[in-house]
Design a protein around this motif. Sequence first.
Motif, PDB file in Angstrom:
ATOM      1  N   PRO A 227      52.841  84.565 -16.494  1.00 37.60           N
ATOM      2  CA  PRO A 227      52.027  83.518 -17.119  1.00 37.60           C
ATOM      3  C   PRO A 227      51.973  82.231 -16.287  1.00 37.60           C
ATOM      4  O   PRO A 227      53.003  81.651 -15.938  1.00 37.60           O
ATOM      5  N   GLY A 228      50.766  81.832 -15.962  1.00 41.59           N
ATOM      6  CA  GLY A 228      50.551  80.598 -15.231  1.00 41.59           C
ATOM      7  C   GLY A 228      50.582  80.705 -13.730  1.00 41.59           C
ATOM      8  O   GLY A 228      50.144  79.788 -13.034  1.00 41.59           O
ATOM      9  N   ASP A 229      51.092  81.813 -13.169  1.00 41.39           N
ATOM     10  CA  ASP A 229      51.206  81.964 -11.721  1.00 41.39           C
ATOM     11  C   ASP A 229      50.092  82.867 -11.211  1.00 41.39           C
ATOM     12  O   ASP A 229      50.212  84.095 -11.206  1.00 41.39           O
ATOM     13  N   VAL A 230      48.989  82.232 -10.776  1.00 44.24           N
ATOM     14  CA  VAL A 230      47.838  82.997 -10.328  1.00 44.24           C
ATOM     15  C   VAL A 230      48.147  83.667  -8.993  1.00 44.24           C
ATOM     16  O   VAL A 230      48.823  83.103  -8.133  1.00 44.24           O
ATOM     17  N   LEU A 231      47.661  84.899  -8.832  1.00 44.36           N
ATOM     18  CA  LEU A 231      47.873  85.661  -7.604  1.00 44.36           C
ATOM     19  C   LEU A 231      46.717  85.436  -6.641  1.00 44.36           C
ATOM     20  O   LEU A 231      45.551  85.578  -7.016  1.00 44.36           O
ATOM     21  N   LEU A 232      47.050  85.101  -5.406  1.00 42.42           N
ATOM     22  CA  LEU A 232      46.032  84.912  -4.371  1.00 42.42           C
ATOM     23  C   LEU A 232      46.314  85.812  -3.178  1.00 42.42           C
ATOM     24  O   LEU A 232      47.476  86.074  -2.842  1.00 42.42           O
ATOM     25  N   TRP A 233      45.252  86.240  -2.521  1.00 41.79           N
ATOM     26  CA  TRP A 233      45.409  87.037  -1.318  1.00 41.79           C
ATOM     27  C   TRP A 233      45.975  86.158  -0.214  1.00 41.79           C
ATOM     28  O   TRP A 233      45.618  84.988  -0.075  1.00 41.79           O
ATOM     29  N   PRO A 234      46.898  86.693   0.590  1.00 44.82           N
ATOM     30  CA  PRO A 234      47.686  85.848   1.504  1.00 44.82           C
ATOM     31  C   PRO A 234      46.891  85.209   2.631  1.00 44.82           C
ATOM     32  O   PRO A 234      47.359  84.257   3.251  1.00 44.82           O
ATOM     33  N   GLY A 235      45.684  85.722   2.914  1.00 42.16           N
ATOM     34  CA  GLY A 235      44.879  85.128   3.968  1.00 42.16           C
ATOM     35  C   GLY A 235      44.437  83.711   3.675  1.00 42.16           C
ATOM     36  O   GLY A 235      43.928  83.026   4.566  1.00 42.16           O
ATOM     37  N   GLN A 236      44.634  83.245   2.437  1.00 41.10           N
ATOM     38  CA  GLN A 236      44.376  81.841   2.142  1.00 41.10           C
ATOM     39  C   GLN A 236      45.376  80.928   2.848  1.00 41.10           C
ATOM     40  O   GLN A 236      45.101  79.742   3.061  1.00 41.10           O
ATOM     41  N   PHE A 237      46.534  81.489   3.211  1.00 37.53           N
ATOM     42  CA  PHE A 237      47.615  80.684   3.764  1.00 37.53           C
ATOM     43  C   PHE A 237      48.151  81.210   5.088  1.00 37.53           C
ATOM     44  O   PHE A 237      48.856  80.489   5.786  1.00 37.53           O
ATOM     45  N   LEU A 238      47.827  82.460   5.423  1.00 39.47           N
ATOM     46  CA  LEU A 238      48.323  83.089   6.642  1.00 39.47           C
ATOM     47  C   LEU A 238      47.158  83.745   7.379  1.00 39.47           C
ATOM     48  O   LEU A 238      46.437  84.564   6.794  1.00 39.47           O
ATOM     49  N   PHE A 239      46.983  83.399   8.634  1.00 36.67           N
ATOM     50  CA  PHE A 239      45.886  83.962   9.420  1.00 36.67           C
ATOM     51  C   PHE A 239      46.067  85.466   9.644  1.00 36.67           C
ATOM     52  O   PHE A 239      47.184  85.963   9.778  1.00 36.67           O
ATOM     53  N   GLY A 240      44.945  86.176   9.669  1.00 32.57           N
ATOM     54  CA  GLY A 240      44.944  87.592   9.988  1.00 32.57           C
ATOM     55  C   GLY A 240      45.158  88.515   8.819  1.00 32.57           C
ATOM     56  O   GLY A 240      45.272  89.732   9.004  1.00 32.57           O
ATOM     57  N   LEU A 241      45.183  87.971   7.590  1.00 31.99           N
ATOM     58  CA  LEU A 241      45.427  88.787   6.407  1.00 31.99           C
ATOM     59  C   LEU A 241      44.246  88.665   5.447  1.00 31.99           C
ATOM     60  O   LEU A 241      43.441  87.743   5.552  1.00 31.99           O
ATOM     61  N   PRO A 242      44.106  89.606   4.494  1.00 28.99           N
ATOM     62  CA  PRO A 242      42.985  89.548   3.543  1.00 28.99           C
ATOM     63  C   PRO A 242      42.949  88.219   2.800  1.00 28.99           C
ATOM     64  O   PRO A 242      43.984  87.698   2.372  1.00 28.99           O
ATOM     65  N   ARG A 243      41.735  87.673   2.649  1.00 32.58           N
ATOM     66  CA  ARG A 243      41.547  86.359   2.033  1.00 32.58           C
ATOM     67  C   ARG A 243      41.019  86.501   0.610  1.00 32.58           C
ATOM     68  O   ARG A 243      40.566  87.559   0.196  1.00 32.58           O
ATOM     69  N   GLN A 244      41.031  85.392  -0.090  1.00 32.96           N
ATOM     70  CA  GLN A 244      40.455  85.338  -1.427  1.00 32.96           C
ATOM     71  C   GLN A 244      38.935  85.398  -1.308  1.00 32.96           C
ATOM     72  O   GLN A 244      38.342  84.718  -0.460  1.00 32.96           O
ATOM     73  N   ARG A 257      38.582  86.375  11.767  1.00 34.11           N
ATOM     74  CA  ARG A 257      38.841  86.775  13.155  1.00 34.11           C
ATOM     75  C   ARG A 257      39.487  85.596  13.879  1.00 34.11           C
ATOM     76  O   ARG A 257      38.902  84.523  13.996  1.00 34.11           O
ATOM     77  N   VAL A 258      40.694  85.804  14.348  1.00 30.15           N
ATOM     78  CA  VAL A 258      41.448  84.757  15.035  1.00 30.15           C
ATOM     79  C   VAL A 258      42.144  85.363  16.247  1.00 30.15           C
ATOM     80  O   VAL A 258      42.320  86.582  16.327  1.00 30.15           O
ATOM     81  N   PRO A 259      42.555  84.541  17.208  1.00 30.35           N
ATOM     82  CA  PRO A 259      43.337  85.063  18.337  1.00 30.35           C
ATOM     83  C   PRO A 259      44.616  85.732  17.854  1.00 30.35           C
ATOM     84  O   PRO A 259      45.165  85.378  16.807  1.00 30.35           O
ATOM     85  N   ASP A 260      45.105  86.697  18.639  1.00 29.15           N
ATOM     86  CA  ASP A 260      46.299  87.433  18.239  1.00 29.15           C
ATOM     87  C   ASP A 260      47.481  86.518  17.947  1.00 29.15           C
ATOM     88  O   ASP A 260      48.258  86.754  17.016  1.00 29.15           O
ATOM     89  N   LEU A 261      47.639  85.451  18.743  1.00 27.60           N
ATOM     90  CA  LEU A 261      48.784  84.569  18.558  1.00 27.60           C
ATOM     91  C   LEU A 261      48.686  83.726  17.288  1.00 27.60           C
ATOM     92  O   LEU A 261      49.657  83.095  16.883  1.00 27.60           O
ATOM     93  N   ALA A 262      47.521  83.703  16.653  1.00 35.68           N
ATOM     94  CA  ALA A 262      47.373  82.955  15.399  1.00 35.68           C
ATOM     95  C   ALA A 262      47.822  83.773  14.195  1.00 35.68           C
ATOM     96  O   ALA A 262      48.119  83.206  13.132  1.00 35.68           O
ATOM     97  N   ARG A 263      47.902  85.081  14.346  1.00 38.99           N
ATOM     98  CA  ARG A 263      48.218  85.956  13.216  1.00 38.99           C
ATOM     99  C   ARG A 263      49.574  85.591  12.609  1.00 38.99           C
ATOM    100  O   ARG A 263      50.544  85.318  13.320  1.00 38.99           O
ATOM    101  N   ASN A 264      49.627  85.547  11.300  1.00 37.40           N
ATOM    102  CA  ASN A 264      50.824  85.190  10.525  1.00 37.40           C
ATOM    103  C   ASN A 264      51.240  83.731  10.708  1.00 37.40           C
ATOM    104  O   ASN A 264      52.332  83.340  10.290  1.00 37.40           O
ATOM    105  N   GLN A 407      47.623  76.115   4.531  1.00 34.11           N
ATOM    106  CA  GLN A 407      46.331  76.728   4.270  1.00 34.11           C
ATOM    107  C   GLN A 407      45.780  77.285   5.585  1.00 34.11           C
ATOM    108  O   GLN A 407      46.398  77.106   6.640  1.00 34.11           O
ATOM    109  N   THR A 408      44.619  77.946   5.518  1.00 33.20           N
ATOM    110  CA  THR A 408      43.977  78.438   6.742  1.00 33.20           C
ATOM    111  C   THR A 408      42.624  77.797   6.982  1.00 33.20           C
ATOM    112  O   THR A 408      41.908  78.195   7.900  1.00 33.20           O
ATOM    113  N   ASP A 409      42.266  76.795   6.178  1.00 35.20           N
ATOM    114  CA  ASP A 409      40.999  76.080   6.374  1.00 35.20           C
ATOM    115  C   ASP A 409      41.197  74.650   5.875  1.00 35.20           C
ATOM    116  O   ASP A 409      41.162  74.392   4.671  1.00 35.20           O
ATOM    117  N   LEU A 410      41.409  73.721   6.802  1.00 30.55           N
ATOM    118  CA  LEU A 410      41.728  72.353   6.408  1.00 30.55           C
ATOM    119  C   LEU A 410      40.591  71.688   5.643  1.00 30.55           C
ATOM    120  O   LEU A 410      40.812  70.978   4.662  1.00 30.55           O
TER     121      LEU A 410
END
Length: 487
Positions: A227-244, A257-264, A407-410
């Motif tokens: 209750p109260g803790d909404v689930l978000l896809w991790p790409g909102q906060f970590l590069f290279g992962l599925p986004r909301q 799509r980001v450079p390899d060194l940006a992932r995670n 975040q992944t988008d300032l």
Amino acid sequence: MTATVPAALASADTTGEPLLALDDIQAHIVPGFPDTDQRFVGLRLPDGDRSGDAARAMLRELTPLVTSARAGLRHRALRRTTGAAGDGVAAAVALSARCLRALGHPELAAVDEALGVGMAERRSLRDPAPKNWAVGAPGAEIDILVILAADDETQLAVAEAPLLDPGHGLTVVHRESARRLPGDIEHFGFRDGISQPSLRGLVDADTPLAARHPMPPMPDGRAYARPGDVLLWPGQFLFGLPRQSSTSATRPADPRRVPDLARNGSLLVYRKLAQDVAAFRGDTAAMASALSVEPGTLRAWLVGRRPDGSPLSRDETDPGPGELNHFGYDDDVPPGAGVRGARADPDGARCPLAAHIRKVNPRDQETEQGIQQNTLTMMILRRGIPYGPLYEDAPDAERGLLFLCYQTDLARQFELLAQRWANRTDRPRQGLPNGLDMIIGRTRPGDPRQAPLPAGTVSTMVDYVTPQGGAYLFTPSIPALRALSEG
């Protein structure tokens, strides 16, 4: 309000959720540092050709110290089960666009436009002129931010000492100590850090990062870990992962799509916000007197919660832990999973539209950005901590909040919340007099700050919170830090 618990309660599905690289992700991103004390040291690279070599040398020293998400989760679980304070120092490292370029990786500086430009040049937040900043002023911008955390100040001092040694060739341009206040309050006296999104993702083949609890079907269609803790896809906060997704609350959008060194890795906002407790108390007391209400009532209207964290949108003043966030604005929230339901408050009769928590997190409201689901794409992971002593202990001391968020988008996340919603009276709810966020919102010089409240409109020229500068930074994964240090 719904009076009965729905017959079927089901935990959120984990289908399609990615396996998280917990040994690669920095623990300050996930799960955050729970320690009582933190130190922040900002280092500036030398100008000229030596900057890259100096950055690599420093990263070679720092990278082995950085705490992984897996270690952070173990540390947090130990504190929760035993109540014991942590043993040792946790560390995190974030880098400026200038540092990334000096390291020979301009493509990392380009993963986000605002990162590449820098906070001082962005000029979108109505902050004081950068030349007056205490942190990140022109010529003294932070290139490497080191965050240290522990429950023992002596351990922190030992860990910090090498960073303050001028022998490493970098200049210390910022140093701040921070400590959690009793009851996890901030300096105005309100419990802080209550509402945070939970990340989707697996720690192994069968275990989600956020434990899932039975939930009633929610009218906003979102998925919740509890209750109260909404689930978000991790790409909102970590590069290279599925986004909301902007159109679906439960289905993901493809990773950016980001450079390899940006992932995670993630984007970090670091801001020093000075709080004037005397001004806040005195000004709000005068407002309350003019409206014939209690000062505590008016202050709660401005925040959207009572000092103990209980939300104004709920009728109960003694909510259980699961009820602190189990509420919406546009729709009634049903009871279930051991929590009581909550009535909708679409017009701000109980929680004003100008309340801080409502301005920066509209929850199930539609906004000028679109449907409810789109609002999920704008959420941030907050990692702030107070600095300075309690007002009662030292009224004349400096105090405030070190605001940090990931975040992944300032522009789409932090800047939208802080500028387009908190600073504007016509956002985020269209067609209604929202008012300004009186806690963090800022107007143009000479303009009053105004907000409609249940007992009448309030207006002031007093700033309770004053930004004192900061930085936009990139927090790499641990393997990326290692690669950058090795050139």
